[in-house]
Write an enzyme that holds these catalytic residues in place. Structure first.
Site, PDB file in Angstrom:
ATOM      1  N   ARG A 190       0.876  -1.175   0.000  1.00 59.51           N
ATOM      2  CA  ARG A 190       0.000   0.000   0.000  1.00 59.51           C
ATOM      3  C   ARG A 190       0.914   1.227   0.000  1.00 59.51           C
ATOM      4  NH1 ARG A 190      -2.183  -3.426   4.125  1.00 59.51           N
ATOM      5  NH2 ARG A 190      -4.265  -4.239   3.595  1.00 59.51           N
ATOM      6  N   LYS A 215      -2.142  -1.813   7.702  1.00 57.59           N
ATOM      7  CA  LYS A 215      -3.568  -1.599   7.941  1.00 57.59           C
ATOM      8  C   LYS A 215      -4.065  -2.607   8.968  1.00 57.59           C
ATOM      9  CE  LYS A 215      -7.898  -0.909   5.431  1.00 57.59           C
ATOM     10  NZ  LYS A 215      -8.552  -0.968   4.099  1.00 57.59           N
ATOM     11  N   HIS A 279      -2.161   1.808  -6.017  1.00 53.08           N
ATOM     12  CA  HIS A 279      -2.913   0.628  -5.592  1.00 53.08           C
ATOM     13  C   HIS A 279      -3.169  -0.316  -6.770  1.00 53.08           C
ATOM     14  CE1 HIS A 279      -4.475  -0.650  -1.741  1.00 53.08           C
ATOM     15  NE2 HIS A 279      -5.484  -1.263  -2.363  1.00 53.08           N
ATOM     16  N   ARG A 282      -0.535  -2.826  -6.706  1.00 53.23           N
ATOM     17  CA  ARG A 282      -0.807  -3.834  -5.664  1.00 53.23           C
ATOM     18  C   ARG A 282      -1.834  -4.854  -6.168  1.00 53.23           C
ATOM     19  NH1 ARG A 282      -1.238  -4.858   0.060  1.00 53.23           N
ATOM     20  NH2 ARG A 282      -3.392  -5.225   0.729  1.00 53.23           N
ATOM     21  N   HIS A 305      -4.357  -9.065   4.329  1.00 52.93           N
ATOM     22  CA  HIS A 305      -5.814  -8.997   4.442  1.00 52.93           C
ATOM     23  C   HIS A 305      -6.278  -9.722   5.703  1.00 52.93           C
ATOM     24  CE1 HIS A 305      -6.475  -8.327  -0.167  1.00 52.93           C
ATOM     25  NE2 HIS A 305      -6.188  -7.212   0.486  1.00 52.93           N
ATOM     26  N   TYR A 314      -9.792 -11.248  -6.264  1.00 54.59           N
ATOM     27  CA  TYR A 314      -8.834 -11.419  -7.358  1.00 54.59           C
ATOM     28  C   TYR A 314      -9.123 -12.663  -8.185  1.00 54.59           C
ATOM     29  CZ  TYR A 314      -6.390  -7.728  -4.935  1.00 54.59           C
ATOM     30  OH  TYR A 314      -6.089  -6.544  -4.340  1.00 54.59           O
TER      31      TYR A 314
END
Length: 352
Positions: A190, A215, A279, A282, A305, A314
């Site tokens: 990120r 995150k 992003h 990414r 995640h 994805y």
């Protein structure tokens, strides 16, 4: 906008904002004179935008801000939640807080969110902020169980091909900029993780990079590409950063907006028309891993995640499996050609 001293970019609202003063308004009109037409029609509705909070309300919001800090929310979440609740309280400034109910929430959304053309994600953030606020201040008549967030938009991520990624990096002549783009893509970073990277986070002997406090305040390890190591060495000995992987001209953290700017220029040189952000690199990293046969659970760990559902998006954009599915139009033409062997192959470009 950068010529206006108070101008600040909002990531959540995807727009610039300045303090509402006569001086700033005059400066905006002067700055954009002969460049753009300034639509001033909304200025007649300034009562929706200008806050007139009482001292008690300011004190309450300040305590709410401290309450969120005590709950260890991220700085961006604290600012966003406090901003939305302050707007909500200001909108109903003539109504005592104890009398606010769910209809008050609906009215605020109808009058303010629609007027400002807020996104669905912003409205979801507002509801989340309000749910925490009524825990902090339970005297309101707002029913937590009735508050519903609008359904989240399920947009598929924009993904580049591997050839497009390499072309972008190739067209990036500046050594620092090239190192930044190569690292973002090769590690699936990120942009906030990139600017917070420190030199001590690189474990060259193990070809690993530790991303700290990502995150959700999670740490994770990602592998460094062998092809990136010579570029990393060249960049380090050329620029000699002191603490962070990339630093500004005066030291300290690098600007995220600077990354977006030179990425746009590199995409223009590479003649890539689609919208590309940091992003996007990414997203491309995750999709290419999936296409190369990497298990979805490992990809979830590499991306940091919290939920596998986030990573599963994805599976909808990977090209490898989609390419193996034969299109029914092709099958129909193949059957037609097989049945009519005496005729030449039927093509769509001719009369069937």
């Amino acid at each position: 906008m950068r010529k206006i001293p108070d101008a600040t970019w909002s990531r959540s609202l995807k727009s610039w904002y300045v303090k509402d003063t006569e001086e700033n308004l005059a400066l905006i009109l002067k700055t954009f004179k002969d460049i753009a037409t300034v639509d001033s029609s909304k200025l007649q509705k300034k009562e929706l935008f200008k806050r007139n909070l009482t001292e008690d309300q300011k004190k309450l919001l300040n305590n709410f801000y401290l309450y969120l800090k005590g709950k260890r929310y991220s700085d961006s979440t604290i600012q966003t939640y406090t901003f939305f609740v302050a707007d909500f309280v200001n909108f109903h400034t003539k109504t005592p807080l104890d009398e606010l109910n769910n209809r008050s929430v609906e009215l605020f959304i109808e009058k303010v969110f629609i007027e400002r053309d807020y996104s669905v994600s912003s409205q979801r953030q507002f509801i989340s902020a309000l749910k925490i606020f009524i825990i902090f201040y339970p005297q309101t008549q707002i029913n937590d169980l009735v508050l519903e967030r609008p359904k989240k938009s399920r947009k598929l991520p924009n993904v580049l091909s591997q050839e497009e990624v390499l072309e972008i990096i190739r067209c990036t002549q500046n050594l620092k900029h090239r190192a930044i783009l190569a690292l973002i893509y090769s590690c699936g970073l990120r942009i906030s993780e990139l600017v917070n990277l420190e030199l001590v986070d690189f474990h060259i002997e193990r070809k690993q990079l530790i991303i700290k406090n990502g995150k959700g305040r999670k740490d994770r390890y990602v592998s460094l590409a062998d092809s990136f190591l010579p570029l990393l060495s060249n960049y380090y000995y050329s620029y000699k950063p002191n603490k962070y992987f990339v630093e500004g001209q005066k030291g300290g953290k690098y600007s995220t907006e600077s990354v977006r700017q030179f990425l746009r220029k590199s995409c223009a040189k590479a003649r890539i028309k689609k919208t590309v952000t940091p992003h996007t690199l990414r997203h491309s990293y995750a999709t290419h891993l999936l296409e190369n046969g990497v298990d979805i659970r490992y990809i979830q760990s590499l991306l940091g995640h919290a939920k596998p559902e986030t990573t599963m998006i994805y599976t909808h954009v990977q090209r490898k499996d989609l390419m193996e599915i034969q299109n029914p139009l092709d099958i129909a033409l193949q059957k037609l050609n097989k049945n009519d062997k005496d005729k030449e192959n039927v093509l769509l470009s001719r009369n069937i």
